[in-house]
Design an enzyme around this catalytic site. Sequence first.
Site: not given
Length: 400
Positions: A125, A156, A234
Amino acid sequence: MKKTRSALKTPFASAFLGGLLVASIGLVAIATGLVKGDSTSSTTTVAAPLSTPASDSGNAADGKDAANTVNQIYKTDGQGVAFIQSETPPKPANPLDPFGGSGGGTATGSGFVIDSDGHILTNNHVVAGANKIMVQLGDSERSYDATLVGKDPATDLALLKIDAPSDQLHVLSLGRSSDLQVGDPVVAIGNPFGLDRTVTSGIVSALQRQIQSPSGRSISNVIQTDAAINPGNSGGPLIDSAGQVIGINSQIETGGGSDGNVGIGFAIPIDTARDVVSQIENGGSVKHAFLGISGGTIDSSLASALNLPVQSGVLVQSVVKGGPADDAGLEGGNTQATIDGAQVNLGGDIITEINGKHIGSMEDLVNIVNDAKPGDKLTLTIVRDGHEKKIDVTLGDGSK
């Protein structure tokens, strides 16, 4: 900030593809920063000592390396952590949709070097939809153009590659997430809110959690930590006291009150990442087992309310037409009802065992399917119309 649903326990869950999505209550935020072209922000930081031990003592007795302090881990691994910026192009408006189109933007996140060839692991993402990806390593101000080698939206994860001098590629050592125990000390390094090379520390708060990826699939065996993870973390590494990466920081539980950390973060286990990277490098695509049902967990209260013949299991709500479960003859419900405000189909098969192992919840079913591979055969024990029977299912490829 983009948000998704967490995989918390609830009587009913939706479950169509490989990981069989688990519905939830409460918000989980994907820990990336999305900066519009005209946005501005200010952040106040509070410095904290970096000399706090990541563990009180070494683990020589159980065969593990002696523990490092947070300061030592930061000095050793910090140069291998990447600051990633991905530019997303504007989308033209659809003449049939007056609200269509977007101005694009820049997503910021983290990653880390996994080999001397310049491969960098991050979250999908962070780079999804990007037409340009730039990477900075450690405390260097030099930026490198990155190539997207491959991605796996289901877990992901994404693999990037940069052409950087060998002396700039500080490779991080990968550990084994399967060796983790609740309470083990951990360190997170990343770029929260664009504040590069930020380190936080904590412990493994829980293991074998499930979260939902942005693509809508469930990720199993996820690590929960109280190390502070915020937007921009992230893709960054979660590191154990031996200085080895044991997870990829990906999502946070916000509690619905803010977009920031409340002490509950989630990291994709490095054992999962190993398998994904191997498949990307060997074939360019990642395959995931696919069952093709939606269903919900049966507990004693639900069994009593619906007068079900079992006290635990998975109630099949629907099956994907032409999917593996459908081909095997599994049947979904045909009566609609509202439970906890959600529309569900009742009257379908009840799954109680898989390969002779008791299935007490949707989480059990998710874990078994996630651990399997396309082409694997599962024997499902089901209850239909009060009678028990067995159905053989050959799992499909959920990546198709």
